[in-house]
Design a protein around this motif. Structure first.
Motif, PDB file in Angstrom:
ATOM      1  N   PHE A 174       0.869  -1.350  -0.031  1.00  0.00           N
ATOM      2  CA  PHE A 174       0.042  -0.034   0.145  1.00  0.00           C
ATOM      3  C   PHE A 174       0.956   1.185  -0.158  1.00  0.00           C
ATOM      4  N   ALA A 175       2.008   1.244   0.751  1.00  0.00           N
ATOM      5  CA  ALA A 175       2.649   2.453   0.937  1.00  0.00           C
ATOM      6  C   ALA A 175       3.563   2.497  -0.310  1.00  0.00           C
ATOM      7  N   CYS A 176       3.981   1.481  -1.092  1.00  0.00           N
ATOM      8  CA  CYS A 176       4.649   1.582  -2.361  1.00  0.00           C
ATOM      9  C   CYS A 176       4.019   2.268  -3.277  1.00  0.00           C
ATOM     10  N   TYR A 177       2.694   1.658  -3.289  1.00  0.00           N
ATOM     11  CA  TYR A 177       1.758   2.008  -4.638  1.00  0.00           C
ATOM     12  C   TYR A 177       1.574   3.495  -4.306  1.00  0.00           C
ATOM     13  N   ASN A 178       1.259   4.174  -2.909  1.00  0.00           N
ATOM     14  CA  ASN A 178       0.959   5.593  -2.930  1.00  0.00           C
ATOM     15  C   ASN A 178       2.140   6.503  -2.605  1.00  0.00           C
ATOM     16  N   GLN A 179       3.692   5.707  -3.030  1.00  0.00           N
ATOM     17  CA  GLN A 179       4.558   6.553  -3.012  1.00  0.00           C
ATOM     18  C   GLN A 179       4.825   7.244  -1.441  1.00  0.00           C
ATOM     19  N   ASP A 180       4.301   6.485  -0.359  1.00  0.00           N
ATOM     20  CA  ASP A 180       4.326   7.018   0.863  1.00  0.00           C
ATOM     21  C   ASP A 180       5.613   6.849   1.538  1.00  0.00           C
ATOM     22  N   ARG A 206      23.157  -3.655  -9.329  1.00  0.00           N
ATOM     23  CA  ARG A 206      24.186  -4.708  -9.283  1.00  0.00           C
ATOM     24  C   ARG A 206      24.834  -5.041  -8.129  1.00  0.00           C
ATOM     25  N   ILE A 207      24.770  -4.073  -7.174  1.00  0.00           N
ATOM     26  CA  ILE A 207      24.998  -4.602  -5.810  1.00  0.00           C
ATOM     27  C   ILE A 207      24.026  -4.389  -4.654  1.00  0.00           C
ATOM     28  N   PRO A 208      24.178  -5.088  -3.487  1.00  0.00           N
ATOM     29  CA  PRO A 208      22.958  -5.080  -2.489  1.00  0.00           C
ATOM     30  C   PRO A 208      22.964  -3.444  -2.117  1.00  0.00           C
ATOM     31  N   VAL A 209      21.868  -3.040  -1.765  1.00  0.00           N
ATOM     32  CA  VAL A 209      21.494  -1.621  -1.587  1.00  0.00           C
ATOM     33  C   VAL A 209      21.319  -1.612  -0.203  1.00  0.00           C
ATOM     34  N   VAL A 215      17.531   2.235   0.392  1.00  0.00           N
ATOM     35  CA  VAL A 215      16.461   1.350   0.058  1.00  0.00           C
ATOM     36  C   VAL A 215      15.005   2.219  -0.364  1.00  0.00           C
ATOM     37  N   LEU A 216      14.680   3.176   0.564  1.00  0.00           N
ATOM     38  CA  LEU A 216      13.602   4.203   0.130  1.00  0.00           C
ATOM     39  C   LEU A 216      13.702   4.529  -1.165  1.00  0.00           C
ATOM     40  N   SER A 217      14.781   5.121  -1.793  1.00  0.00           N
ATOM     41  CA  SER A 217      15.018   5.929  -2.965  1.00  0.00           C
ATOM     42  C   SER A 217      14.856   4.758  -4.173  1.00  0.00           C
ATOM     43  N   LEU A 218      15.418   3.515  -3.750  1.00  0.00           N
ATOM     44  CA  LEU A 218      15.170   2.461  -4.622  1.00  0.00           C
ATOM     45  C   LEU A 218      13.833   2.146  -4.826  1.00  0.00           C
ATOM     46  N   LEU A 219      13.103   2.053  -3.738  1.00  0.00           N
ATOM     47  CA  LEU A 219      11.551   1.525  -3.887  1.00  0.00           C
ATOM     48  C   LEU A 219      10.572   2.464  -4.563  1.00  0.00           C
ATOM     49  N   ILE A 220      10.891   3.733  -4.390  1.00  0.00           N
ATOM     50  CA  ILE A 220      10.191   4.830  -4.925  1.00  0.00           C
ATOM     51  C   ILE A 220      10.519   5.079  -6.355  1.00  0.00           C
ATOM     52  N   ARG A 221      11.896   4.829  -6.590  1.00  0.00           N
ATOM     53  CA  ARG A 221      11.942   4.942  -7.912  1.00  0.00           C
ATOM     54  C   ARG A 221      11.657   3.844  -8.966  1.00  0.00           C
ATOM     55  N   THR A 222      11.598   2.562  -8.361  1.00  0.00           N
ATOM     56  CA  THR A 222      11.256   1.453  -9.141  1.00  0.00           C
ATOM     57  C   THR A 222       9.287   1.303  -9.105  1.00  0.00           C
ATOM     58  N   THR A 223       8.876   1.729  -7.955  1.00  0.00           N
ATOM     59  CA  THR A 223       7.464   1.380  -8.057  1.00  0.00           C
ATOM     60  C   THR A 223       6.817   2.690  -8.696  1.00  0.00           C
ATOM     61  N   GLN A 224       7.486   3.746  -8.938  1.00  0.00           N
ATOM     62  CA  GLN A 224       7.064   4.848  -9.697  1.00  0.00           C
ATOM     63  C   GLN A 224       6.770   4.478 -11.170  1.00  0.00           C
ATOM     64  N   LYS A 225       7.798   3.691 -11.670  1.00  0.00           N
ATOM     65  CA  LYS A 225       7.705   3.338 -12.997  1.00  0.00           C
ATOM     66  C   LYS A 225       6.873   2.159 -13.104  1.00  0.00           C
ATOM     67  N   ILE A 267      15.016  -7.246   1.832  1.00  0.00           N
ATOM     68  CA  ILE A 267      14.027  -7.610   0.564  1.00  0.00           C
ATOM     69  C   ILE A 267      14.798  -8.031  -0.674  1.00  0.00           C
ATOM     70  N   PHE A 268      14.033  -8.981  -0.786  1.00  0.00           N
ATOM     71  CA  PHE A 268      14.544  -9.803  -2.258  1.00  0.00           C
ATOM     72  C   PHE A 268      13.725  -9.449  -3.390  1.00  0.00           C
ATOM     73  N   ASN A 269      14.302  -8.789  -4.267  1.00  0.00           N
ATOM     74  CA  ASN A 269      13.705  -8.435  -5.641  1.00  0.00           C
ATOM     75  C   ASN A 269      14.089  -9.223  -6.972  1.00  0.00           C
ATOM     76  N   LEU A 270      13.428 -10.203  -7.260  1.00  0.00           N
ATOM     77  CA  LEU A 270      13.759 -11.090  -8.450  1.00  0.00           C
ATOM     78  C   LEU A 270      12.987 -10.473  -9.540  1.00  0.00           C
ATOM     79  N   VAL A 271      13.903 -10.063 -10.362  1.00  0.00           N
ATOM     80  CA  VAL A 271      13.068  -9.455 -11.822  1.00  0.00           C
ATOM     81  C   VAL A 271      13.884 -10.117 -13.024  1.00  0.00           C
ATOM     82  N   ASN A 272      14.840 -11.048 -12.881  1.00  0.00           N
ATOM     83  CA  ASN A 272      15.468 -11.826 -14.017  1.00  0.00           C
ATOM     84  C   ASN A 272      14.276 -12.742 -14.667  1.00  0.00           C
ATOM     85  N   PRO A 273      13.819 -12.448 -15.652  1.00  0.00           N
ATOM     86  CA  PRO A 273      12.724 -13.345 -16.407  1.00  0.00           C
ATOM     87  C   PRO A 273      13.043 -14.819 -16.211  1.00  0.00           C
TER      88      PRO A 273
END
Length: 309
Positions: A174-180, A206-209, A215-225, A267-273
């Motif tokens: 919910f927080a990610c969706y609302n950029q909160d 390419r390296i752990p954040v 991590v906040l910056s990463l989450l906001i940037r990726t969820t915004q897209k 947080i583990f983000n798996l995005v490799n198809p």
């Protein structure tokens, strides 16, 4: 019972061996198929324990593949994470190997991993294991001891409460969706760390954040897209609540986290198809109960809580 019927009876068992040794859904599927072909080609008259014999075929194939894969991991682009597989809540029990534990297993060398899994998870005797890994029984005992020590040094002492974990997942989504950022800051540990596995196939860190700010910056940037083009579903992956994102019915992310002191610490983000194959066929997963959309009342309740807090 013919060869096919017998094999199908133990197929899930064989997949469990292959998947836990390799950490790969795709490789485990291939190994099970190869095990069946080998099962068809052998003379079975003198085999006393067919299940054990089948298990040995699968374990040896998995171990051989694990050794080859370990060399490839040395040149892998970015953090290497195991492939997640979907589960339903009813399937979860104390014997399940959760995703965070699979990540720990990645820190072992191939022999340590195979010995640990075959002994600790499947209770094979040392003679069986020695034939698989090419070490004598006494060496296997020593290898198991080293593996146990290595795992215990990394394993958390306390497993999170499943209800709390699911609640945190809902609030996090919910927080990610609302950029909160305010809400996200409350949910994350100060020393939170995010791992993103893109494998060079898609854009990912390419390296752990490390640290709450990064991590906040990463989450906001990726969820915004992703907000406009991605459908988010809830589910379970390897015993852990997970967020699964789809774009045009194709899985594009599986997000899993661990908790400490009632907050998110990894947080583990798996995005490799290539590692999201198990989450293809979204409609079928929805029918079988592996995925669900967040309910409207859940979102509404969270909105009210934020408004009055």
């Amino acid at each position: 019972m013919n060869d096919l019927e017998f094999f199908l009876k133990w197929k899930h068992y064989l997949f469990s061996i292959a998947y836990r040794i390799t950490g790969s859904y795709v490789d485990a599927e291939d190994i099970v198929q190869e095990s069946y072909l080998r099962w068809l080609s052998i003379e079975k008259t003198n085999i006393q324990n067919h299940k054990s014999y089948l298990g040995s075929i699968t374990a040896r194939l998995a171990f051989d593949l694990l050794k080859k894969a370990s060399r490839k991991k040395e040149t892998y682009i970015g953090p290497y994470l195991p492939e997640p597989i979907p589960e339903i809540r009813e399937d979860l029990d104390h014997e399940k190997v959760n995703f965070a534990f699979l990540v720990i297993l990645e820190t072992l060398n191939p022999t340590e991993r195979a010995v640990f899994i075959l002994r600790e998870l499947f209770d094979f005797d040392y003679e069986f294991i020695s034939n698989i890994v090419g070490k004598n029984s006494e060496n296997c005992r020593q290898i198991l001891s080293r593996a146990r020590i290595a795992i215990q040094s990394r394993k958390k002492k306390f497993e999170p409460d499943p209800k709390l974990h699911s609640q945190l997942l809902l609030e996090f989504s919910f927080a990610c969706y609302n950029q909160d950022t305010k809400a996200l800051t409350k949910l994350l540990k100060e020393d939170v760390i995010a791992y993103s596995d893109g494998g060079g196939k898609v854009h990912a860190a390419r390296i752990p954040v490390p640290g709450v700010r990064r991590v906040l910056s990463l989450l906001i940037r990726t969820t915004q897209k992703a907000t406009k083009s991605t459908e988010i579903y809830f589910g379970y992956a390897n015993g852990s609540p997970a967020l699964i994102g789809y774009s045009e019915d194709e899985p594009i992310i599986v997000q899993i986290f661990t908790t400490r002191e009632n907050k998110i610490d990894i947080i583990f983000n798996l995005v490799n198809p290539d590692k999201l194959k198990a989450f293809q066929n979204k409609e079928n997963l929805l029918k079988l109960g592996y995925l669900r959309k967040p309910k409207l009342w859940e979102w509404a309740l969270l909105f009210v809580r934020r408004w009055i807090s």
